[in-house]
Every structure is written in structure tokens, then in C-alpha cells.
Design an enzyme around this catalytic site. Structure first.
Site, mmCIF file in Angstrom:
data_model
loop_
_atom_site.group_PDB
_atom_site.id
_atom_site.type_symbol
_atom_site.label_atom_id
_atom_site.label_comp_id
_atom_site.label_asym_id
_atom_site.label_seq_id
_atom_site.Cartn_x
_atom_site.Cartn_y
_atom_site.Cartn_z
ATOM 1 N N TYR A 167 52.797 37.540 30.477
ATOM 2 C CA TYR A 167 51.639 37.341 31.354
ATOM 3 C C TYR A 167 52.101 37.039 32.796
ATOM 4 O O TYR A 167 51.571 37.607 33.762
ATOM 5 C CB TYR A 167 50.839 36.180 30.778
ATOM 6 C CG TYR A 167 49.564 35.822 31.476
ATOM 7 C CD1 TYR A 167 48.471 36.674 31.452
ATOM 8 C CD2 TYR A 167 49.442 34.599 32.139
ATOM 9 C CE1 TYR A 167 47.286 36.314 32.080
ATOM 10 C CE2 TYR A 167 48.265 34.232 32.754
ATOM 11 C CZ TYR A 167 47.190 35.102 32.725
ATOM 12 O OH TYR A 167 46.015 34.749 33.338
ATOM 13 N N LYS A 171 51.370 39.241 36.041
ATOM 14 C CA LYS A 171 50.548 38.649 37.096
ATOM 15 C C LYS A 171 51.269 38.652 38.447
ATOM 16 O O LYS A 171 50.621 38.710 39.496
ATOM 17 C CB LYS A 171 50.149 37.212 36.711
ATOM 18 C CG LYS A 171 49.062 37.163 35.642
ATOM 19 C CD LYS A 171 47.829 37.954 36.077
ATOM 20 C CE LYS A 171 46.566 37.583 35.340
ATOM 21 N NZ LYS A 171 45.442 38.488 35.686
HETATM 22 P P1 NAI Z 1 37.984 36.344 29.591
HETATM 23 O O1 NAI Z 1 38.720 36.678 28.329
HETATM 24 O O2 NAI Z 1 36.701 35.625 29.466
HETATM 25 O O3 NAI Z 1 37.703 37.659 30.441
HETATM 26 C C1 NAI Z 1 38.535 38.780 30.438
HETATM 27 C C2 NAI Z 1 37.667 39.977 30.137
HETATM 28 O O4 NAI Z 1 38.460 41.155 30.254
HETATM 29 C C3 NAI Z 1 37.090 39.954 28.731
HETATM 30 O O5 NAI Z 1 35.677 40.048 28.788
HETATM 31 C C4 NAI Z 1 37.718 41.171 28.048
HETATM 32 O O6 NAI Z 1 36.867 41.813 27.134
HETATM 33 C C5 NAI Z 1 38.044 42.053 29.239
HETATM 34 N N1 NAI Z 1 39.119 42.989 28.959
HETATM 35 C C6 NAI Z 1 40.282 42.753 28.310
HETATM 36 N N2 NAI Z 1 41.014 43.857 28.247
HETATM 37 C C7 NAI Z 1 40.311 44.817 28.883
HETATM 38 C C8 NAI Z 1 40.556 46.184 29.157
HETATM 39 N N3 NAI Z 1 41.674 46.800 28.731
HETATM 40 N N4 NAI Z 1 39.630 46.878 29.853
HETATM 41 C C9 NAI Z 1 38.479 46.289 30.255
HETATM 42 N N5 NAI Z 1 38.195 44.998 30.020
HETATM 43 C C10 NAI Z 1 39.100 44.272 29.333
HETATM 44 O O7 NAI Z 1 39.004 35.536 30.497
HETATM 45 P P2 NAI Z 1 38.897 34.955 31.995
HETATM 46 O O8 NAI Z 1 39.486 33.614 31.955
HETATM 47 O O9 NAI Z 1 37.545 35.130 32.549
HETATM 48 O O10 NAI Z 1 39.951 35.891 32.751
HETATM 49 C C11 NAI Z 1 39.631 36.728 33.831
HETATM 50 C C12 NAI Z 1 40.902 36.999 34.624
HETATM 51 O O11 NAI Z 1 41.345 35.794 35.228
HETATM 52 C C13 NAI Z 1 42.067 37.506 33.780
HETATM 53 O O12 NAI Z 1 42.779 38.465 34.526
HETATM 54 C C14 NAI Z 1 42.908 36.266 33.588
HETATM 55 O O13 NAI Z 1 44.248 36.576 33.335
HETATM 56 C C15 NAI Z 1 42.698 35.589 34.924
HETATM 57 N N6 NAI Z 1 43.006 34.185 34.930
HETATM 58 C C16 NAI Z 1 42.165 33.296 34.310
HETATM 59 C C17 NAI Z 1 42.470 31.948 34.345
HETATM 60 C C18 NAI Z 1 41.554 30.930 33.779
HETATM 61 O O14 NAI Z 1 41.803 29.720 33.989
HETATM 62 N N7 NAI Z 1 40.484 31.330 33.082
HETATM 63 C C19 NAI Z 1 43.721 31.443 34.929
HETATM 64 C C20 NAI Z 1 44.481 32.435 35.616
HETATM 65 C C21 NAI Z 1 44.135 33.763 35.586
#
Ligand code: NAI
Length: 307
Positions: A167, A171
Site C-alpha cells: 500500500y 501510495k
Molecule cells: P473505502 O473502502 O470506503 O472506499 C474505497 C472505495 O473504492 C470502495 O467503495 C471500493 O468499492 C472502491 N474500489 C475498490 N477497488 C476499486 C476498483 N478497482 N475500481 C473502482 N472502485 C474500487 O475506503 P476509504 O477509506 O474511503 O478510502 C478512499 C481512499 O482514501 C483510498 O484510496 C484509500 O487508500 C485512501 N485513504 C484512506 C484513509 C482513511 O483513513 N480512510 C487513509 C489514507 C488513505
């Protein structure tokens, strides 16, 4: 000051079926953007059948609030998927002004136990996904001489976190992508920034304490995404740490360093290590030339001993 509005603007938010992406999509739509809500609807580790329910739900929420949105269910993990996501925007609204690269998955494991499949899946969604969607979107933005692109990095990549080599590597890759795209996009009014968020979502629900989760609403991250996607934003190439009401720019700095002349020995490096690592007067560079032309080449031309 006027409100930030996106009337007439078309935005794509990847992974917008839940968590941060949903929040970004709702906010952009509430401020007037027409939004393509992309989500393939898989599990948090990228497995599962997927489906349309997650994206459809967010589209419905936007419409219920009086906004405009269209769902897309393609994966960001293939170029065909990226092209189809952009095509959805073109077919529905005729252009793409804003792209928020947000989709993501996690497969945490200590490096010595990491399976190749876990490396590939995470790197494919986050890093290759950045390419897959951004390239077709950027081609449209160049034609229109307007674009706002957001990448999503993580403090795990910027600073390190146990169990997240795949990851973290992926990132940081998007930071590198941004560093180049801010240069390539500048002539076309394409502005590119990166957020490093922290928020309660299914990715963090079992790693952060419940009291912290309550205070880390995704809605506290999306306002900076909206600002960075606005017409009035002129900052490009920034990394912004954001979450729980905290907003801060993070950056790469290089120490003033020192020059060691002649055939350098390991002992000379040892004897100069304090100067090499002293961050007083450290500088940030706008591009590679700032560093090589600004720092290294002038010294070579002078041939000046500094020890
Ligand atoms: P989340 O799991 O709620 O949202 C990620 C979404 O991406 C999900 O709805 C999933 O279905 C979708 N997804 C996954 N693979 C996919 C693909 N191949 N094509 C299209 N959609 C796809 O997680 P969250 O926390 O909202 O994460 C959003 C972004 O923020 C991610 O990139 C994550 O790595 C990043 N992030 C989040 C943090 C946090 O504290 N929540 C911390 C640092 C980064």
C-alpha cells in the site's frame, strides 16, 4: 468572497460508492457539479463479485438532494475500465473537468509474509489505477484547456506504517505521478494535487479506536478536495494531510548538504554525516531542474572545494 461553485463542471470520483469517495461526490454535486459516481462495489480487499448497488445508492442520494449524477461500475484496475469511466462522463455530460482518484483497497501483511498476489492487487488498484483513469481523463482536459486532478496518497506511504509495504509503495507512486503531471498539465490549466486523508471508513473501522472514528468523519476531508478542484485554486503539486479538521501541506525537502571533493571515501562520508543530514536551511524544489541545476551543477562548474 463568493461561494465555490461547480456549475457546468463535470467531475469523476472513483471509488465513490462509500467512505471518502461518496463524501467527495456528494459535496461536489451539492456545489453544482455533474458527477460520475464510479464504484465496482467489491470488498475492502478488492475481492468479491462487486455490483452496482454502492454506486447506485450514491447517485440516488445526489439526485434526492437535487443534484446530477451518473453511475459507473467499471474497475479502475484496467485501462479499459479507466477509459469506460471517462466515456461515461463524455456520454452523459460531454466532458471531464475534475477527476478525483480515490478508489482503493487494502491487503495488509508484514513484508516477509506478503504474497505476490497481495502486492499486485494493491499496486494495480492504487498505482496503475491512477494511470488507467487519469490518462484518458487528461487527454480530454488538454483538449478543453482545463482540468483539476486529485490523487489520494496516505501517511502510510509518506511516513511508513507496519504491514503496508504494498500500500505504501503504491501510495507514493501516485505522488510521483502528480509531481510530473503538475508540470505536464500546467500549460493546459490542469492542476494536480494529492491528499493524504484520515477518516472513518471500512478501511479504518478496525484499526482506529471508536472515539477517534467518531471524530474522523469523511465529510471533514472533502472540503479541501472541493477547494483543490475549484477554478480559483492555482496551487498545483501539493500534498495535503487532512482529517478530523486538520489541514496541512506536506512536502519533500532536501538538506543543504555538502560537497566532498576528489575521490570520495566512505570515511569522508562518515566524517561529514552531520552536514549531510542537517536539515537547517533545507529546500523544496519545484522540479528536478531546481535540484540538479540549482544545487549540483553550479558546484561542478565551479569545481570549488567546500570541505
Ligand atoms: P473505502 O473502502 O470506503 O472506499 C474505497 C472505495 O473504492 C470502495 O467503495 C471500493 O468499492 C472502491 N474500489 C475498490 N477497488 C476499486 C476498483 N478497482 N475500481 C473502482 N472502485 C474500487 O475506503 P476509504 O477509506 O474511503 O478510502 C478512499 C481512499 O482514501 C483510498 O484510496 C484509500 O487508500 C485512501 N485513504 C484512506 C484513509 C482513511 O483513513 N480512510 C487513509 C489514507 C488513505
Amino acid at each position: 468572497m463568493t461561494d465555490i461553485r461547480f456549475d457546468g463542471r463535470v467531475a469523476i470520483v472513483t471509488g465513490a460508492g462509500g467512505g471518502l469517495g461518496r463524501s467527495h461526490a456528494l459535496l461536489l454535486a451539492a456545489h453544482g457539479a455533474k458527477v460520475v459516481v464510479n464504484d465496482l462495489g467489491g470488498a475492502r480487499d478488492g475481492t468479491g463479485e462487486g455490483g452496482s448497488a454502492m454506486a447506485d445508492q450514491v447517485v440516488q442520494e445526489i439526485k434526492d438532494a437535487g443534484g446530477e449524477a451518473t453511475a459507473n461500475y467499471d474497475g479502475v484496475d484496467t485501462l479499459a475500465g479507466g477509459e469506460a469511466i471517462v466515456k461515461t462522463a463524455l456520454d452523459a455530460y460531454g466532458k471531464v473537468d475534475i477527476l478525483v482518484n480515490n478508489a482503493g483497497i487494502l491487503r495488509d501483511r508484514a513484508f516477509h509474509n506478503l504474497e505476490e498476489a497481495d502486492w499486485d492487487a494493491v499496486v494495480t488498484v492504487h498505482m496503475k489505477g491512477g494511470f488507467n483513469v487519469t490518462q484518458p481523463a487528461l487527454r480530454v482536459m488538454r483538449q478543453n484547456s482545463y482540468g483539476r486532478i486529485i490523487f489520494t496518497t496516505s501517511a502510510a506511504g509518506l511516513y511508513g506504517n507496519f504491514g503496508q509495504t504494498n500500500y505504501a509503495a503504491a501510495k507514493m507512486a501516485v505522488v510521483g505521478m502528480m509531481n510530473v503531471l503538475k508540470l505536464e498539465g500546467a500549460k493546459y490549466n490542469i492542476i494536480v494535487n494529492t491528499i493524504a486523508p484520515i477518516a472513518a471508513s471500512r478501511l479504518t473501522e478496525d484499526v482506529l479506536p471508536p472515539q477517534a472514528l467518531e471524530m474522523l468523519k469523511p465529510e471533514l476531508v472533502s472540503p479541501i478536495v472541493a477547494y483543490l478542484c475549484s477554478e480559483e485554486c492555482t496551487e498545483s503539486g501539493g500534498i495535503y494531510s487532512v482529517g478530523g479538521g486538520y489541514f496541512s501541506r506536506a512536502a519533500m525537502y532536501e538538506a543543504q548538504g555538502t560537497f566532498i571533493d576528489g575521490d570520495v571515501t566512505p570515511e569522508q562520508v562518515r566524517d561529514n554525516i552531520a552536514k549531510i543530514t542537517d536539515m537547517a536551511g533545507a529546500e523544496e524544489f519545484a522540479n528536478i531542474n531546481g535540484q540538479t541545476m540549482g544545487r549540483i551543477f553550479p558546484h561542478l562548474q565551479k569545481g570549488a572545494p567546500t570541505q
